[in-house]
Design a protein around this motif. Sequence first.
Motif, mmCIF file in Angstrom:
data_model
loop_
_atom_site.group_PDB
_atom_site.id
_atom_site.type_symbol
_atom_site.label_atom_id
_atom_site.label_comp_id
_atom_site.label_asym_id
_atom_site.label_seq_id
_atom_site.Cartn_x
_atom_site.Cartn_y
_atom_site.Cartn_z
ATOM 1 N N PRO A 107 -35.944 -20.403 -67.493
ATOM 2 C CA PRO A 107 -37.206 -21.003 -67.935
ATOM 3 C C PRO A 107 -37.801 -20.256 -69.115
ATOM 4 N N LEU A 108 -38.619 -20.990 -69.884
ATOM 5 C CA LEU A 108 -39.156 -20.467 -71.127
ATOM 6 C C LEU A 108 -39.959 -19.190 -70.913
ATOM 7 N N ALA A 109 -40.803 -19.208 -69.870
ATOM 8 C CA ALA A 109 -41.704 -18.077 -69.637
ATOM 9 C C ALA A 109 -40.934 -16.771 -69.477
ATOM 10 N N SER A 110 -39.869 -16.831 -68.695
ATOM 11 C CA SER A 110 -39.147 -15.589 -68.438
ATOM 12 C C SER A 110 -38.417 -15.136 -69.705
ATOM 13 N N ARG A 111 -38.026 -16.120 -70.537
ATOM 14 C CA ARG A 111 -37.390 -15.730 -71.787
ATOM 15 C C ARG A 111 -38.384 -15.013 -72.689
ATOM 16 N N LYS A 112 -39.619 -15.523 -72.689
ATOM 17 C CA LYS A 112 -40.665 -14.941 -73.509
ATOM 18 C C LYS A 112 -40.923 -13.499 -73.079
ATOM 19 N N SER A 113 -41.022 -13.303 -71.757
ATOM 20 C CA SER A 113 -41.317 -11.962 -71.269
ATOM 21 C C SER A 113 -40.142 -11.029 -71.551
ATOM 22 N N SER A 114 -38.923 -11.569 -71.499
ATOM 23 C CA SER A 114 -37.777 -10.707 -71.781
ATOM 24 C C SER A 114 -37.746 -10.348 -73.268
ATOM 25 N N ALA A 115 -38.240 -11.258 -74.117
ATOM 26 C CA ALA A 115 -38.333 -10.946 -75.539
ATOM 27 C C ALA A 115 -39.330 -9.806 -75.757
ATOM 28 N N TRP A 116 -40.445 -9.869 -75.040
ATOM 29 C CA TRP A 116 -41.440 -8.796 -75.126
ATOM 30 C C TRP A 116 -40.840 -7.469 -74.682
ATOM 31 N N ARG A 117 -40.106 -7.567 -73.566
ATOM 32 C CA ARG A 117 -39.525 -6.341 -73.027
ATOM 33 C C ARG A 117 -38.553 -5.719 -74.033
ATOM 34 N N SER A 118 -37.745 -6.588 -74.674
ATOM 35 C CA SER A 118 -36.760 -6.034 -75.605
ATOM 36 C C SER A 118 -37.467 -5.430 -76.821
ATOM 37 N N LEU A 119 -38.597 -6.050 -77.216
ATOM 38 C CA LEU A 119 -39.366 -5.507 -78.342
ATOM 39 C C LEU A 119 -39.925 -4.132 -77.969
ATOM 40 N N ALA A 120 -40.462 -4.055 -76.752
ATOM 41 C CA ALA A 120 -41.044 -2.796 -76.287
ATOM 42 C C ALA A 120 -39.986 -1.712 -76.207
ATOM 43 N N SER A 121 -38.798 -2.084 -75.710
ATOM 44 C CA SER A 121 -37.760 -1.064 -75.566
ATOM 45 C C SER A 121 -37.256 -0.625 -76.941
ATOM 46 N N LYS A 122 -37.271 -1.580 -77.900
ATOM 47 C CA LYS A 122 -36.876 -1.223 -79.261
ATOM 48 C C LYS A 122 -37.853 -0.204 -79.844
ATOM 49 N N ALA A 123 -39.153 -0.490 -79.651
ATOM 50 C CA ALA A 123 -40.186 0.410 -80.164
ATOM 51 C C ALA A 123 -40.057 1.785 -79.522
ATOM 52 N N ALA A 124 -39.787 1.790 -78.221
ATOM 53 C CA ALA A 124 -39.667 3.062 -77.512
ATOM 54 C C ALA A 124 -38.495 3.874 -78.051
ATOM 55 N N SER A 125 -37.355 3.178 -78.271
ATOM 56 C CA SER A 125 -36.186 3.924 -78.759
ATOM 57 C C SER A 125 -36.431 4.398 -80.189
ATOM 58 N N GLY A 126 -37.205 3.619 -80.966
ATOM 59 C CA GLY A 126 -37.553 4.037 -82.324
ATOM 60 C C GLY A 126 -38.392 5.302 -82.302
ATOM 61 N N LEU A 127 -39.369 5.326 -81.404
ATOM 62 C CA LEU A 127 -40.226 6.514 -81.279
ATOM 63 C C LEU A 127 -39.402 7.732 -80.884
ATOM 64 N N LEU A 128 -38.458 7.481 -79.978
ATOM 65 C CA LEU A 128 -37.601 8.570 -79.502
ATOM 66 C C LEU A 128 -36.797 9.163 -80.659
ATOM 67 N N THR A 129 -36.342 8.277 -81.566
ATOM 68 C CA THR A 129 -35.590 8.739 -82.725
ATOM 69 C C THR A 129 -36.479 9.573 -83.643
ATOM 70 N N LEU A 130 -37.742 9.154 -83.772
ATOM 71 C CA LEU A 130 -38.660 9.857 -84.679
ATOM 72 C C LEU A 130 -39.039 11.250 -84.156
ATOM 73 N N LEU A 131 -39.001 11.378 -82.834
ATOM 74 C CA LEU A 131 -39.514 12.583 -82.189
ATOM 75 C C LEU A 131 -38.959 13.896 -82.754
#
Lengths: 264, 281
Positions: B11-35
């Motif tokens: 369903p669309l809703a769960s896809r949307k939330s998974s997109a958010w999750r992947s964005l968040a995890s991308k940001a987190a890994s980016g921060l980790l690289t910057l650290l």
Amino acid sequence: MNDAVLSFSDIRQDFPAPGSDAGIRVIDGINLDVGIGRFVAVIGPSGCGKSTLLQMAAGLLMPTRGTVHHRGRAVNAVNREVGFVPQQAQLFPWKTLAQNVELPLLLRGVATAERRERVAAALDAVGLSGFERYFPSQLSGGMQKRGSIARTLVYRPDVILMDEPFGALDAQTRMVMQNDLQMLSHNAGATVLFVTHDITEAVLLADNVAIMSQRPSKLLANIEIDLPRPRNVFEPFKNPGFEDAYDAVWTVFRSQIGIRNQPH
Amino acid sequence: MNDLATTADRPLASRKSSAWRSLASKAASGLLTLLPGVALLAFWQWASGRWIKEIYVSKPTAVAARLYELFASGEIFPHLWTTGQELVLGYVIGVAGGIIGGYALGRSPRLAKIFEPYVMAFYGIPKIALAPLFIIWFGIGIGSKIALAAIMVFFLVFYNVYTGVRSVDRELANLTLVMGANQRQLTYHVYFPAAAPYVLLGMRMAVPYSVIGVIVGEFTSSIQGLGLFIHEASSTYDPAGVFAGIVILLAFVAVANFLAGRLERRLLRWKTLTATAPNDI
């Protein structure tokens, strides 16, 4: 046989061997004719130079002695009138399936509209419609093999040379492919020279089975397989006359492989 | 087996939330690289003047201030222009020569037999040792730096292209001939694409080498350029100036690497595919 499309006459082939001037004699005087529209299978023990014959027919290798004639002309350069289906599918990994199948037409200067039509028809014939935009790495082994066959059928070569094309496939895929090949080659009225080491495969597919001896190889026999078509490749023994045909080939072939004597 | 289908069915809703999750995890890994980078800068800032005299290592804020000053006053632009020209021309000449030479020798065993020993012998020379000679030959202007960068780039690209062309499957080439290809078509449809990964690898590896060539050339003798600027800064005990120059070079290499990476992904799409067709025969 004067209606031969492809004829090997008195072929000899020596390959250079390390530490010897003379080299290794692989093929020692082979004569073989492939009649028009015939499906000829060549079997022989490994290392007997079966594939070498195909290389010669394609003009990629010149025999040490003797000549290969294709429709009366001696083959002494790359032979573009044949199609070659190698052991591995050998699709171009950087081209999509459709681009792969299209390439021979592109190389031969076929117009765009006709190219598109013939590629679609060839892919349809091998059951790969819908996978046009896939790259080979995204396709299974069987699908790659189908793509390889489509790439050959698409330019309607005069003779199709096949070098153990199904050797690397799993048993079920192989049967399905054998069935498809039987149908495709029959519908196209194609002349096929088919190298294999599988006697069942040879007997099921071919009109003639040519049996080569061990190195230095000669032609031991050229046996006509007179089974009615279409043949049932899934249950070989259910074809009337299969047992006799297999037996005829096996009787000649068994002398060429080392089997220890054992009581029956 | 078939990831595409399962994604589409959800369903669309769960896809949307998974997109958010992947964005968040991308940001987190980016921060980790910057650290680590941030930590290093912080440590540098803190240790400078405490553990080590600032005159030796400067400090990040001083370097940043220096960079701002250099660009604001326009003092750095003539240096940038000179070095930029040298880098681009040296790199392009070296890559072009490497591709042509590597391709020619890769395709012709006869040429390779004659020239390979020479190329390998010259490959062994430390190119930096040629700097003084090039200054004599090409003067202290940009010519000598271009030559030095070009020759360093050339060997790297040459070797990669040579290897790439020779690795082309003989059977595939033969097959293409039987399909009806002439030599030109064989080159275009088989040899170029087959060698492309090697060419691109060589081009990417060559970027830092072109910088080395240019900077060494400028160190040796020059009128203008980043190398000269760094050299002068270090001889006047100005570590902030040295670091400012190095940061600019770093930025150049990073940009060039990014561009090379983009080019590579675009040209080698077929190598990096993950999706597969349904596995029914």
